[in-house]
Scaffold this active site. Structure first.
Site, short mmCIF file in Angstrom:
data_model
loop_
_atom_site.label_atom_id
_atom_site.label_comp_id
_atom_site.label_asym_id
_atom_site.label_seq_id
_atom_site.Cartn_x
_atom_site.Cartn_y
_atom_site.Cartn_z
N GLU A 157 0.80 -1.23 0.00
CA GLU A 157 0.00 0.00 0.00
C GLU A 157 0.84 1.28 0.00
OE1 GLU A 157 -2.70 -0.61 3.31
OE2 GLU A 157 -3.32 -2.56 2.56
N GLU A 262 -6.05 -10.90 -1.10
CA GLU A 262 -6.88 -10.66 0.11
C GLU A 262 -8.35 -10.60 -0.26
OE1 GLU A 262 -5.45 -7.29 2.37
OE2 GLU A 262 -3.35 -7.80 2.04
O1 9MR Z 1 -7.48 -8.37 8.57
C1 9MR Z 1 -6.52 -7.61 9.26
C2 9MR Z 1 -7.09 -7.13 10.59
O2 9MR Z 1 -7.33 -8.24 11.46
C3 9MR Z 1 -6.12 -6.17 11.25
O3 9MR Z 1 -6.72 -5.62 12.41
C4 9MR Z 1 -5.75 -5.05 10.27
C5 9MR Z 1 -4.65 -4.18 10.84
O4 9MR Z 1 -3.48 -4.91 11.05
O5 9MR Z 1 -5.23 -5.60 9.07
C6 9MR Z 1 -6.15 -6.42 8.40
O6 9MR Z 1 -5.54 -6.87 7.19
C7 9MR Z 1 -5.19 -5.88 6.23
C8 9MR Z 1 -3.95 -6.34 5.52
O7 9MR Z 1 -2.93 -6.62 6.45
C9 9MR Z 1 -3.48 -5.34 4.49
N1 9MR Z 1 -4.54 -4.99 3.57
C10 9MR Z 1 -5.81 -4.61 4.15
C11 9MR Z 1 -6.26 -5.71 5.15
C12 9MR Z 1 -7.62 -5.39 5.71
O8 9MR Z 1 -7.54 -4.24 6.49
#
Ligand code: 9MR
Length: 376
Positions: A157, A262
Site C-alpha cells: 500500500e 486478500e
Molecule cells: O485483517 C486484518 C485485521 O485483522 C487487522 O486488524 C488489520 C490491521 O493490522 O489488518 C487487516 O488486514 C489488512 C492487511 O494486512 C493489508 N490490507 C488490508 C487488510 C484489511 O484491512
C-alpha cells in the site's frame, strides 16, 4: 466447448460427490493446474484452538497467508526484540499440510510501531538510521524462513488513490528508494522467494496507473519484484468485471505475475463513498448499516454467489499469470469486515458461513471451474 481442464475439473467434482454427499468438493483440487487457492489464517487457527476453522483450511486450501502474525508490531514489537512464537507455528502449520506459505508483510505504513521511526527522545530518525532498521528487520525475518516462506509481500500500500506516492514515514524519512531497497534486501535474504508489491483498489484507473509506473520503474532498475498483489477487497458492485480483466492484463503486460491476495466481497451497505481498504477508517455504528444481523437473505446470498462466479471466471481466463487466489479469512465470523469500517457489524464476505459450512457462493466458485472456459 468444454476444454481439457474443465473436463478434468468436472470429473473431479463427480468423484468427490460420489465419495459422500457430506463431503464438499475442494477448491484446491478443483483449481489445481490453474492457480493455488488459499486463505489468510489467524492465531487461533495457527495454534490449533480453532479446530473447525482448521478443518476447512486443511481440506480446501493449498496456500496460507498470516492475517496478522508476521506484521512488524507482532513479530518485532520493540528494538532488538523479535517474537517468533506464533510465526514459527504458522510456518510449521503450512509445512505440515504441504501448503505454499506466504509472508505478510515487510514494509507497511500501518501496524509498524512508533519506535521504528523515532530516536530515544521521540524525534524522527534520519534516513541512514531508518534504512539500517529496515535492513536488519528484513534480513532477520526473511532470513529466518529462507526456503520455507515461498512469497513475501515486501511492500504494502505505498500508493495513494490518485496514483501519487503515499507520504508515509518510510517515504518522508528515506525517500522513494525505500521500496527498491526493501526488495533488494528481501532478495538477498532469500534469493528464491517470490517478491510481491501488494495494494488495494488497483482496479481504479488512477491508482492502477501509479502502480504500473512504479513497477515499470522498479523493473527498469533491475529491482527483483516478481508479482503484483491485487488485494481484492471488493463489493457487490465494485470492481466491474471489465476493470478486473483490464487490471490483470495491464500488470501481465509488464512481465510480472499477478496474485489475488486478500479477496473478500462486502455485502453490507457502504459507510463511505470511497472505494478503499484503508485500515485507519472508523465510522459510527448505525443500525441502517447493519441490516443482516439475523441472517443473510437468499436474494443477497445469490447476488454474492454470482459476483464470486464472475470474478473467478476472470481469474480463470488469466490463469497463465494468476498464481493464486487467497481469501482474507476462512469463515464469515473471522472476517475483518465485521469491524471495519464500522465496529460490530454482521458481515458475510467469504465462502464459508459462521459454522464453517459452504455457502451458495462456494458452490458457484466450484461450478466456474467445471464450466468450459476459453483456452489461454
Ligand atoms: O485483517 C486484518 C485485521 O485483522 C487487522 O486488524 C488489520 C490491521 O493490522 O489488518 C487487516 O488486514 C489488512 C492487511 O494486512 C493489508 N490490507 C488490508 C487488510 C484489511 O484491512
Amino acid at each position: 466447448m468444454p476444454n481439457r481442464r474443465s473436463i478434468a475439473a468436472t470429473a473431479l467434482l463427480i468423484v468427490s460427490m460420489a465419495a459422500g454427499a457430506q463431503t464438499p468438493p475442494s477448491l484446491k483440487n478443483i483449481y489445481r493446474g490453474d492457480f493455488l487457492v488459499g486463505s489468510a489464517i489467524n492465531a487461533d487457527q495457527i495454534t490449533g484452538k480453532d479446530s473447525r476453522g482448521d478443518a476447512v483450511i486443511e481440506s480446501q486450501f493449498n496456500t496460507i497467508s498470516p492475517e496478522n502474525a508476521l506484521k512488524w508490531e507482532n513479530i518485532h514489537p520493540r528494538p532488538g526484540v523479535y517474537d517468533f512464537d506464533i510465526p514459527d507455528q504458522y510456518v510449521a502449520f503450512g509445512e505440515k499440510h504441504h501448503m505454499q506459505i506466504v509472508g505478510h508483510v515487510l514494509v507497511w505504513h500501518s501496524q509498524t510501531p512508533a519506535w521504528v521511526f523515532q530516536d530515544d527522545k521521540g524525534n524522527l530518525v534520519d534516513r541512514e538510521t531508518l534504512l539500517k532498521r529496515l535492513h536488519d528487520h528484513i534480513q532477520t525475518v526473511v532470513g529466518r524462513y529462507k526456503g520455507r516462506i515461498h512469497s513475501w509481500d515486501v511492500v504494502n500500500e505505498a500508493v495513494n488513490e490518485d496514483g501519487t506516492m503515499r507520504q508515509s514515514l518510510w517515504m518522508k524519512i528515506i525517500g522513494e528508494d525505500y521500496i527498491a531497497k526493501a526488495f533488494q534486501w528481501a532478495h538477498e535474504a532469500d534469493p528464491q522467494a517470490q517478491l510481491i508489491y501488494n495494494d488495494y483498489s488497483l482496479e481504479n484507473e488512477a491508482k492502477r496507473n501509479g502502480v504500473l509506473a512504479l513497477i515499470a520503474k522498479l523493473k527498469a532498475q533491475g529491482v527483483p519484484v516478481t508479482t503484483v498483489g491485487l488485494q481484492g477487497h471488493s463489493s457487490l458492485t465494485w470492481p466491474s468485471i471489465e476493470a478486473e480483466d483490464t487490471t490483470i492484463t495491464a500488470f501481465a503486460t509488464l512481465g510480472v505475475k499477478v496474485a489475488i491476495t486478500e479477496l473478500d466481497i462486502d455485502v453490507l451497505p457502504s459507510a463511505t463513498s470511497q472505494q478503499t481498504a484503508d485500515v485507519s477508517l472508523n465510522f459510527a455504528q448505525d443500525p441502517k448499516l447493519n441490516p443482516y444481523f439475523v441472517g443473510l437473505p437468499i436474494s443477497v446470498q445469490q447476488e454474492l454467489a454470482k459476483r464470486y462466479a464472475d470474478l473467478f471466471a476472470v481469474y480463470l481466463k488469466h490463469r497463465d499469470v494468476v498464481t493464486r487466489v487467497t481469501f482474507w479469512g476462512v469463515t464469515d465470523g473471522d472476517s475483518w469486515r465485521n469491524d471495519w469500517p464500522i465496529k460490530g457489524r454482521t458481515s458475510y464476505p467469504l465462502l464459508f458461513d459462521r459454522n464453517g459450512q459452504p455457502k451458495p457462493a462456494f458452490d458457484a466458485v466450484i461450478r466456474v471451474a467445471t464450466e468450459g472456459k476459453p483456452a489461454n
